[in-house]
Design a protein around this motif. Structure first.
Motif, PDB file in Angstrom:
ATOM      1  N   PHE A  31       0.840  -1.200   0.000  1.00 52.87           N
ATOM      2  CA  PHE A  31       0.000   0.000   0.000  1.00 52.87           C
ATOM      3  C   PHE A  31       0.873   1.247   0.000  1.00 52.87           C
ATOM      4  CE2 PHE A  31      -3.264  -2.809   2.164  1.00 52.87           C
ATOM      5  CZ  PHE A  31      -4.049  -2.937   1.031  1.00 52.87           C
ATOM      6  N   VAL A  32       1.918   1.197   0.819  1.00 56.50           N
ATOM      7  CA  VAL A  32       2.820   2.351   0.901  1.00 56.50           C
ATOM      8  C   VAL A  32       3.536   2.552  -0.426  1.00 56.50           C
ATOM      9  CG1 VAL A  32       4.843   3.318   2.070  1.00 56.50           C
ATOM     10  CG2 VAL A  32       3.149   2.002   3.358  1.00 56.50           C
ATOM     11  N   ASP A  33       4.014   1.442  -1.005  1.00 56.02           N
ATOM     12  CA  ASP A  33       4.726   1.544  -2.290  1.00 56.02           C
ATOM     13  C   ASP A  33       3.829   2.139  -3.363  1.00 56.02           C
ATOM     14  OD1 ASP A  33       7.064   0.519  -1.290  1.00 56.02           O
ATOM     15  OD2 ASP A  33       6.536  -1.554  -1.751  1.00 56.02           O
ATOM     16  N   ALA A  34       2.554   1.696  -3.362  1.00 54.07           N
ATOM     17  CA  ALA A  34       1.622   2.220  -4.369  1.00 54.07           C
ATOM     18  C   ALA A  34       1.471   3.727  -4.242  1.00 54.07           C
ATOM     19  CB  ALA A  34       0.267   1.536  -4.217  1.00 54.07           C
ATOM     20  N   HIS A  35       1.423   4.208  -3.008  1.00 55.49           N
ATOM     21  CA  HIS A  35       1.286   5.658  -2.808  1.00 55.49           C
ATOM     22  C   HIS A  35       2.581   6.390  -3.137  1.00 55.49           C
ATOM     23  CE1 HIS A  35      -2.355   4.498  -0.606  1.00 55.49           C
ATOM     24  NE2 HIS A  35      -2.748   5.738  -0.822  1.00 55.49           N
ATOM     25  N   PHE A  36       3.706   5.822  -2.727  1.00 54.30           N
ATOM     26  CA  PHE A  36       4.978   6.470  -3.008  1.00 54.30           C
ATOM     27  C   PHE A  36       5.242   6.548  -4.516  1.00 54.30           C
ATOM     28  CE2 PHE A  36       7.635   6.184   1.127  1.00 54.30           C
ATOM     29  CZ  PHE A  36       6.571   6.734   1.826  1.00 54.30           C
ATOM     30  N   ASN A  37       4.753   5.539  -5.263  1.00 58.91           N
ATOM     31  CA  ASN A  37       4.991   5.529  -6.715  1.00 58.91           C
ATOM     32  C   ASN A  37       4.074   6.485  -7.466  1.00 58.91           C
ATOM     33  OD1 ASN A  37       7.005   3.625  -6.469  1.00 58.91           O
ATOM     34  ND2 ASN A  37       5.627   1.883  -6.774  1.00 58.91           N
ATOM     35  N   SER A  38       2.937   6.799  -6.876  1.00 55.39           N
ATOM     36  CA  SER A  38       1.960   7.589  -7.629  1.00 55.39           C
ATOM     37  C   SER A  38       1.676   8.956  -7.022  1.00 55.39           C
ATOM     38  CB  SER A  38       0.649   6.811  -7.742  1.00 55.39           C
ATOM     39  OG  SER A  38       0.166   6.490  -6.446  1.00 55.39           O
ATOM     40  N   ALA A  39       2.322   9.284  -5.922  1.00 55.60           N
ATOM     41  CA  ALA A  39       2.132  10.616  -5.340  1.00 55.60           C
ATOM     42  C   ALA A  39       3.487  11.144  -4.882  1.00 55.60           C
ATOM     43  CB  ALA A  39       1.166  10.545  -4.150  1.00 55.60           C
ATOM     44  N   SER A  40       3.779  12.386  -5.248  1.00 49.99           N
ATOM     45  CA  SER A  40       5.054  12.958  -4.807  1.00 49.99           C
ATOM     46  C   SER A  40       4.985  13.252  -3.315  1.00 49.99           C
ATOM     47  CB  SER A  40       5.353  14.244  -5.576  1.00 49.99           C
ATOM     48  OG  SER A  40       4.493  15.274  -5.131  1.00 49.99           O
ATOM     49  N   CYS A  41       6.139  13.240  -2.670  1.00 50.90           N
ATOM     50  CA  CYS A  41       6.183  13.564  -1.236  1.00 50.90           C
ATOM     51  C   CYS A  41       5.621  14.963  -0.993  1.00 50.90           C
ATOM     52  CB  CYS A  41       7.612  13.471  -0.727  1.00 50.90           C
ATOM     53  SG  CYS A  41       8.326  11.815  -0.878  1.00 50.90           S
ATOM     54  N   ALA A  42       5.948  15.888  -1.938  1.00 49.37           N
ATOM     55  CA  ALA A  42       5.505  17.272  -1.762  1.00 49.37           C
ATOM     56  C   ALA A  42       3.995  17.402  -1.792  1.00 49.37           C
ATOM     57  CB  ALA A  42       6.127  18.141  -2.850  1.00 49.37           C
ATOM     58  N   SER A  43       3.302  16.467  -2.489  1.00 45.46           N
ATOM     59  CA  SER A  43       1.845  16.588  -2.596  1.00 45.46           C
ATOM     60  C   SER A  43       1.178  16.418  -1.230  1.00 45.46           C
ATOM     61  CB  SER A  43       1.295  15.570  -3.605  1.00 45.46           C
ATOM     62  OG  SER A  43       1.583  14.254  -3.176  1.00 45.46           O
ATOM     63  N   CYS A  44       1.804  15.701  -0.313  1.00 41.05           N
ATOM     64  CA  CYS A  44       1.238  15.533   1.032  1.00 41.05           C
ATOM     65  C   CYS A  44       1.921  16.431   2.065  1.00 41.05           C
ATOM     66  CB  CYS A  44       1.362  14.081   1.487  1.00 41.05           C
ATOM     67  SG  CYS A  44       0.276  12.953   0.594  1.00 41.05           S
ATOM     68  N   HIS A  45       3.162  16.820   1.780  1.00 37.17           N
ATOM     69  CA  HIS A  45       3.935  17.559   2.785  1.00 37.17           C
ATOM     70  C   HIS A  45       3.997  19.055   2.493  1.00 37.17           C
ATOM     71  CE1 HIS A  45       5.436  14.157   5.218  1.00 37.17           C
ATOM     72  NE2 HIS A  45       5.263  13.476   4.092  1.00 37.17           N
ATOM     73  N   THR A  46       3.115  19.535   1.637  1.00 33.56           N
ATOM     74  CA  THR A  46       2.970  20.986   1.431  1.00 33.56           C
ATOM     75  C   THR A  46       1.481  21.310   1.375  1.00 33.56           C
ATOM     76  OG1 THR A  46       2.844  20.947  -0.982  1.00 33.56           O
ATOM     77  CG2 THR A  46       5.047  21.028  -0.026  1.00 33.56           C
ATOM     78  N   LYS A  47       1.172  22.573   1.538  1.00 36.25           N
ATOM     79  CA  LYS A  47      -0.220  23.007   1.435  1.00 36.25           C
ATOM     80  C   LYS A  47      -0.538  23.481   0.028  1.00 36.25           C
ATOM     81  CE  LYS A  47      -0.590  24.430   6.249  1.00 36.25           C
ATOM     82  NZ  LYS A  47      -0.706  25.578   7.176  1.00 36.25           N
ATOM     83  N   ALA A  48       0.391  23.291  -0.884  1.00 38.93           N
ATOM     84  CA  ALA A  48       0.235  23.811  -2.248  1.00 38.93           C
ATOM     85  C   ALA A  48      -0.909  23.119  -2.984  1.00 38.93           C
ATOM     86  CB  ALA A  48       1.533  23.608  -3.008  1.00 38.93           C
ATOM     87  N   GLU A  49      -1.408  23.801  -4.005  1.00 38.00           N
ATOM     88  CA  GLU A  49      -2.481  23.256  -4.830  1.00 38.00           C
ATOM     89  C   GLU A  49      -1.975  22.007  -5.560  1.00 38.00           C
ATOM     90  OE1 GLU A  49      -5.786  24.921  -8.041  1.00 38.00           O
ATOM     91  OE2 GLU A  49      -4.033  26.135  -7.504  1.00 38.00           O
TER      92      GLU A  49
END
Length: 666
Positions: free
Chosen positions: A467-485
């Motif tokens: 599950f973690v690998d699937a998320h790491f492969n399809s979402a950048s770290c910045a998408s969760c660790h920033t408030k950016a759009e």
């Protein structure tokens, strides 16, 4: 006490005056003054410690052009009866300046303005009357000109710090160091040999616009003796004469013999020319400075190298003439010099987005010399802030965003493992962010990231790292660790080599120019890719290439990826992405060589439609993408999964009496 000493000196002068013979030719006024000033030991101590002689040789004064004048003619404030108290004088220059003013009593300034050159010196006040002409033993100019050699005549003025200000406001020194001339290869020349338009009666005034014109015109003097034919014997030197003036390398008056120059240490030999502001001219007309500042080398990491360690084809006897099409061509080949020692770095650079951009003609894109400079190559600094400044010079917006991050704060706090630009993007093999696998850079530092995420990122009751690998492969770290759009990006990938399909490869598939790629996708030209456009585009691409779309969630503005916040502020809510209300933009991305990818607006309906199913690989955000057929298939599979055990148990219950009878043999 001082007053008593002064009175004593005056009284002594009067007494001695009766014993000192004075020639009868001078006036009584002069005789009176010489009774004191005729003593060789008569002197004055100035405030700066200099000693000013007050001695006047009466015989020499008599022979001067002023020999018939009384002393009071030039010193009107001094008579024998009224001798001012000794003045405090700062230094000899101040004294000379003050008494030179008395010359104007008989020689009005208007008269001194002729000739023009003399007038300019008087007007600027750089040289005082007494400095050139002396004080008491002034010769007749006519007589002096006759007996003075040409060099003596010229040096009499040019030994002073006289200068000329050009219309460009540039200032050139006209001072000539006589010793420098004597030690030069031209030491036996009279000034007249080079400056043939000057004489003791003619002193032209040159009105050059700027220093460049001055140097060019002065160089013409050299070519009187050193002709083109002579210079062509050394092709490299001759080529240099076309881009630099003679005096830029050889100086004005201290011209050294070629033998002396060749005996210098190697670096000094090269700098003899290259310390001057000389340039190289490219075939396309561009010019590049080939000036080398010695201080740059001495402060660089290469300070112990000899010039020929890098420039191997050059020596004291060989100076090949190299020609380049353009500065771009020159910079590309300059990389070969670095490659002699830094093969690994150059190899990495060659696959970078910077190298690709340079090949495409982006002159602003960095190469070895753009980042490290030509000769002032600095040491790799441990100062991470200073190191990042090199990148921020070009990526200023990213630099501003980075200042808001926890990483910048960590650098400021001096934490050893705090990342800077190179920590994530690498120093030389910098890749486009859409293919750089920047997540790997995060995990390189945050080694426990997977296990940390496994604690909450799981589908109950299953707790799997997949599950973690699937998320790491399809979402950048910045998408969760920033408030950016955020945005969902679909990128066209070649399944064979697992690399993004480039716009030139897409253009080749369609048989068009790369400028027409966008129109092949957004064929209704409304700046948005609809589901039917996506379907048609992918159908054509897949018919001729093994390509798929790869999806990922990332920040909409790449600069915002640098605004990493602390983990306490990161997104840990699954519904943030997995809900129909998730407010994400969507983009279709086509990679380009050497620059950022083409990004096209993608209609959310296209992303959520069944058209996307066969085209998107390894990416499906349940709830967000809401591909209905997938949801139906999911629930059918779920019901099917439940129906099998339930049906089996029901059937077992219903058929239990029959099975019992069979066991009883009934």
């Amino acid at each position: 006490m001082r007053g008593i000493l002064i009175c004593g000196v005056i009284i002594l002068c009067f007494l001695l005056s009766y014993f000192i013979p004075v020639k009868e030719a001078v006036s009584d006024d002069v005789k009176s003054c010489l009774r004191c000033h005729g003593m060789k030991s008569f002197q004055k101590k100035l405030e700066n410690g200099e000693t000013l002689s007050l001695y006047i040789d009466g015989a020499k004064f008599e022979k001067s052009v002023h020999g018939s004048l009384d002393c009071s003619s030039c010193h009107p404030d001094i008579t024998l009866k009224n001798h001012p108290r000794p003045k405090k004088i700062a230094d000899k220059r101040v004294y000379t300046k003050e008494f030179s003013k008395n010359c104007l009593t008989c020689h009005p300034q208007d008269a001194l303005m002729k000739p023009k050159m003399h007038g300019q010196i008087v007007k600027k006040g750089e040289v005082l009357c007494a400095e050139c002409h002396g004080s008491h033993y002034i010769d007749s100019m006519k007589d002096w000109k006759k007996k003075a050699s040409f060099n003596e005549y010229c040096i009499s003025c040019h030994k002073f710090n006289i200068s000329k200000t050009l219309p460009s406001k540039e200032k050139i020194s006209l001072k000539v160091n006589e010793d420098e001339i004597k030690k030069s290869v031209h030491g036996k020349f009279q000034c007249l040999v080079c400056h043939s338009d000057f004489s003791k009666v003619n002193h032209p005034v040159y009105d050059y616009k700027n220093k460049a014109e001055y140097r060019t015109k002065m160089t013409a003097i050299c070519t009187k003796c050193h002709t083109d034919k002579e210079l062509q014997k050394n092709p490299a030197h001759y080529a240099l004469t076309k881009t630099a003036s003679c005096i830029e390398c050889h100086g004005y008056h201290g011209v050294k013999s070629a033998k002396v120059v060749k005996s210098l240490p190697e670096n000094q030999y090269c700098l003899k020319c290259h310390s001057s502001s000389i340039v190289m001219k490219m075939k396309n007309g561009e010019t590049l400075s080939v000036q080398v500042k010695e201080n740059d080398i001495l402060s660089s990491v290469h300070k112990k190298l000899k010039c020929t360690d890098c420039h191997k084809e050059f020596s004291r006897s060989e100076h090949p003439i190299r020609t380049f099409d353009s500065i771009k061509d020159y910079r590309t080949k300059a990389k070969d010099i670095c490659n002699n020692c830094h093969q690994d770095a150059v190899k990495k650079y060659d696959i970078s987005i910077h190298a690709e951009a340079l090949k495409k003609g982006n002159q602003q894109s960095p190469d070895c010399v753009k980042c490290h400079d030509y000769h002032k190559v600095t040491y790799i600094t441990k100062d991470k802030m200073a190191s990042s400044e090199l990148c921020i010079k070009c990526h200023s917006d990213s630099g501003k965003a980075f200042k808001e991050s926890v990483h910048q704060q960590a650098i400021i706090q001096g934490k050893q493992n705090a990342p800077n630009c190179a920590s994530c993007h690498n120093s030389h093999d910098v890749l486009p962010t859409n293919i750089a696998k920047l997540g790997d850079s995060c995990i390189k530092c945050h080694k426990d990231a997977k296990s940390t995420h496994t604690k909450w990122l799981w589908n109950p009751p299953l707790r799997l790292t997949t599950f973690v690998d699937a998320h790491f492969n399809s979402a950048s770290c910045a998408s969760c660790h920033t408030k950016a759009e955020k945005a969902i990006y679909l990128t066209l990938f070649d399944r064979a080599n697992k690399k993004p399909l480039t716009n030139s490869e897409v253009a080749k598939i369609f048989g068009i120019d790369i400028k027409g790629v966008k129109a092949k996708i957004d064929y209704n030209n409304d700046e948005t890719v609809q589901q039917d456009e996506l379907w048609k585009f992918m159908s054509t691409v897949k018919a001729k290439s093994k390509a798929n779309l790869s999806g990922r969630i990332d920040v909409l503005n790449p600069n915002d990826a640098h605004k990493i916040e602390s983990k306490e502020k990161s997104i840990k809510d699954c519904s943030y992405c997995h809900s129909s209300g998730a407010q994400f933009k969507s983009k279709l991305e086509i990679n380009q060589e050497g620059t950022k990818p083409i990004k096209l607006e993608l209609d959310r309906k296209a992303l959520n439609s069944a058209y996307a199913i066969p085209n998107i690989k390894d990416f499906y955000v349940l709830g967000l993408t809401k591909i209905k057929i997938l949801d139906i298939l999911f629930f059918v599979a779920l019901l099917g999964g439940i129906a099998v055990p339930v049906g089996h148990i029901t059937l077992r219950i219903l058929t239990a009496p029959i099975r019992r009878k069979r066991k009883g043999g009934k």
